[in-house]
Design a protein around this motif. Structure first.
Motif, PDB file in Angstrom:
ATOM      1  N   THR A 201      -2.703   6.134  -0.623  1.00 43.32           N
ATOM      2  CA  THR A 201      -2.029   4.966  -1.224  1.00 43.32           C
ATOM      3  C   THR A 201      -0.717   4.663  -0.501  1.00 43.32           C
ATOM      4  N   MET A 202       0.033   5.697  -0.188  1.00 43.38           N
ATOM      5  CA  MET A 202       1.311   5.516   0.506  1.00 43.38           C
ATOM      6  C   MET A 202       1.110   4.966   1.927  1.00 43.38           C
ATOM      7  N   MET A 203       0.013   5.392   2.554  1.00 47.81           N
ATOM      8  CA  MET A 203      -0.299   4.849   3.889  1.00 47.81           C
ATOM      9  C   MET A 203      -0.603   3.358   3.818  1.00 47.81           C
ATOM     10  N   GLU A 204      -1.280   2.938   2.740  1.00 45.04           N
ATOM     11  CA  GLU A 204      -1.578   1.509   2.560  1.00 45.04           C
ATOM     12  C   GLU A 204      -0.305   0.710   2.288  1.00 45.04           C
ATOM     13  N   ILE A 205       0.603   1.260   1.483  1.00 38.67           N
ATOM     14  CA  ILE A 205       1.893   0.595   1.224  1.00 38.67           C
ATOM     15  C   ILE A 205       2.694   0.481   2.520  1.00 38.67           C
ATOM     16  N   ASN A 206       2.645   1.543   3.310  1.00 36.39           N
ATOM     17  CA  ASN A 206       3.323   1.553   4.615  1.00 36.39           C
ATOM     18  C   ASN A 206       2.784   0.452   5.515  1.00 36.39           C
ATOM     19  N   LEU A 207       1.461   0.298   5.532  1.00 39.62           N
ATOM     20  CA  LEU A 207       0.821  -0.753   6.337  1.00 39.62           C
ATOM     21  C   LEU A 207       1.251  -2.136   5.859  1.00 39.62           C
ATOM     22  N   MET A 208       1.224  -2.350   4.546  1.00 38.51           N
ATOM     23  CA  MET A 208       1.595  -3.656   3.982  1.00 38.51           C
ATOM     24  C   MET A 208       3.079  -3.977   4.188  1.00 38.51           C
ATOM     25  N   SER A 209       3.897  -2.946   4.346  1.00 36.56           N
ATOM     26  CA  SER A 209       5.330  -3.169   4.609  1.00 36.56           C
ATOM     27  C   SER A 209       5.576  -3.528   6.070  1.00 36.56           C
ATOM     28  N   PHE A 210       4.732  -2.996   6.959  1.00 34.09           N
ATOM     29  CA  PHE A 210       4.937  -3.240   8.392  1.00 34.09           C
ATOM     30  C   PHE A 210       4.432  -4.617   8.822  1.00 34.09           C
ATOM     31  N   LEU A 211       3.421  -5.135   8.142  1.00 35.89           N
ATOM     32  CA  LEU A 211       2.843  -6.435   8.531  1.00 35.89           C
ATOM     33  C   LEU A 211       3.842  -7.592   8.453  1.00 35.89           C
ATOM     34  N   PRO A 212       4.666  -7.735   7.379  1.00 38.37           N
ATOM     35  CA  PRO A 212       5.666  -8.812   7.389  1.00 38.37           C
ATOM     36  C   PRO A 212       6.695  -8.685   8.510  1.00 38.37           C
ATOM     37  N   ILE A 213       7.034  -7.448   8.873  1.00 35.14           N
ATOM     38  CA  ILE A 213       7.982  -7.244   9.979  1.00 35.14           C
ATOM     39  C   ILE A 213       7.369  -7.737  11.285  1.00 35.14           C
ATOM     40  N   MET A 214       6.058  -7.499  11.461  1.00 37.85           N
ATOM     41  CA  MET A 214       5.364  -7.975  12.670  1.00 37.85           C
ATOM     42  C   MET A 214       5.308  -9.487  12.729  1.00 37.85           C
ATOM     43  N   THR A 215       5.039 -10.119  11.591  1.00 42.19           N
ATOM     44  CA  THR A 215       4.879 -11.577  11.578  1.00 42.19           C
ATOM     45  C   THR A 215       6.200 -12.335  11.729  1.00 42.19           C
TER      46      THR A 215
END
Length: 321
Positions: free
Chosen positions: A32-46
Motif C-alpha cells: 500500500t505504501m509503495m502505491e502511495i509513493n507512486l501516486m505521489s511521484f506522478l504529479p511531480i513528474m507531470t
C-alpha cells in the motif's frame, strides 16, 4: 522565492510513505505504501513541461509490477509456500527497480525528465523495493538477474551520448550493490546509500547549473567546472581515494565471504563503469584548450573536491572498526 506547495506536499507524502514502509512488518501495508509513493511521484513528474506521455509509461510499468507483486502474495498465501522462492515476487521487484531483464523503461523515462526528478527516481524510489528484495527474496533466486545487471548495464551505456541515459544505466548497475549492502548489514546500506545520494546530488546539481546534456558539451566548460566533473565522476566510479570507493570496498569484502560469483560481477561492473566515466572525462584530460588563458578572479566556491577527497580520512577511520 516562490514555494510550490503541491510539490512540497507530494514530496512529504513520498517521504512519509517510505518511512511507514520501513517501519511495518505487514507485506500488504508495504504494498500500500509503495502505491502511495507512486501516486505521489506522478504529479511531480507531470509538473515539468518536457514530460508528455512519460508519466503514463511510468504509471503502467509500476502498476503492472504492483499487480504482479500482489498476485504473488495472494498465490503464496493460498498454497502456503514461502515468499522467498516466488519468481513472480522477484520479477515484480526487478520491474519496479528497473533491473535486467525489465530495465528498458528506466533510460526511456529518465531522458526527458528534469534533473530533480531524475535524482528522486535514482534514490528515493529505490529504497522500499531494495528492502523487500533483500529480506524476502532468496539469494539463489536473485543471483542471475543481479550478476547480469551489474555486467550488462555498463556495457549498454558505453555507446550512449546523453548524460541522463548514462546516469540511468549507472543507477541500474548500482542497484545490486544496494541490495547486497542491505543483505550484509543495515549499517552498510545506510553508508552506501548516503554516499551514493550525496555524489548523485553533486553531479546532478552541476549538470543542471551548466545545462550539461551531452558528452561533447564537456569541452566548452570552464576549468573549475571541468575539475568538479572529473572529481565527481571518479567518485561515482569508485576510484580510490575518492569517497565513493570505500562503501563499495566494504560491500565487496563482505560479499566475498558467501558469494564469489557476485563479487566477481561487482569487480567487472566497476571496471566497465570506470571505462565509461574515463571516456566521459578524457576530452578534458587529453585536449588542451586553444583559448587565451586568463587568471581566475572568482574564488573556489565548490565543495565537490572537499567532499570527495574525505575518502582518505574515511580509510584511516575504518581501521578502528
Amino acid at each position: 522565492m516562490k514555494i510550490n506547495l503541491t510539490k512540497m506536499m507530494m514530496l512529504l507524502t513520498m517521504f512519509l510513505s517510505i518511512m511507514t514502509a520501513l517501519s511495518t512488518s505487514s507485506m500488504l501495508m508495504i504494498w500500500t505504501m509503495m502505491e502511495i509513493n507512486l501516486m505521489s511521484f506522478l504529479p511531480i513528474m507531470t509538473k515539468s513541461k518536457s514530460m508528455k506521455d512519460q508519466p503514463m509509461k511510468y504509471f503502467i510499468v509500476q502498476s503492472l509490477a504492483s499487480s504482479i507483486m500482489l498476485m504473488s502474495m495472494l498465490m503464496n498465501s493460498m498454497t502456503e509456500t514461502p515468499l522467498g522462492s516466488s519468481i513472480m515476487l522477484m520479477s515484480s521487484l526487478l520491474m519496479k527497480m528497473g533491473l535486467l531483464p525489465f530495465h528498458m523503461w528506466v533510460p526511456m523515462i529518465m531522458k526527458p525528465m528534469t534533473w530533480e526528478n531524475c535524482f528522486i527516481l535514482m534514490t528515493m524510489q529505490k529504497i522500499v523495493p531494495t528492502i523487500i528484495m533483500s529480506q524476502m527474496v532468496g539469494l539463489k533466486l536473485m543471483l542471475m538477474p543481479m550478476c547480469l545487471t551489474m555486467v550488462m548495464a555498463p556495457i549498454m551505456a558505453i555507446k550512449q551520448m546523453s548524460m541522463k541515459t548514462i546516469m540511468a544505466y549507472s543507477s541500474i548497475s548500482n542497484s545490486p550493490w544496494m541490495i547486497m549492502s542491505l543483505m550484509n548489514s543495515k549499517s552498510q546500506f545506510v553508508t552506501f546509500f548516503s554516499i551514493y545520494t550525496v555524489i548523485n546530488m553533486m553531479i546532478i546539481k552541476k549538470m543542471k547549473i551548466m545545462n550539461f546534456m551531452f558528452l561533447n558539451q564537456v569541452k566548452t566548460q570552464s576549468n573549475p567546472n571541468k575539475m568538479s566533473i572529473i572529481v565527481n565522476i571518479l567518485s561515482m566510479s569508485g576510484m580510490p581515494p575518492m569517497i565513493g570507493f570505500f562503501p563499495k570496498w566494504m560491500i565487496l569484502q563482505s560479499t566475498m565471504n558467501f558469494s564469489l560469483v557476485i563479487a566477481m560481477s561487482m569487480v567487472t561492473s566497476s571496471i566497465l563503469s570506470t571505462f565509461i566515466y574515463m571516456k566521459m572525462i578524457s576530452p578534458i584530460l587529453m585536449i588542451t584548450s586553444m583559448s587565451k588563458k586568463t587568471t581566475m578572479k572568482k574564488k573556489w566556491t565548490e565543495n565537490d573536491l572537499v567532499v570527495n577527497t574525505t575518502g582518505t580520512i574515511l580509510c584511516l577511520m575504518m581501521k578502528s572498526f
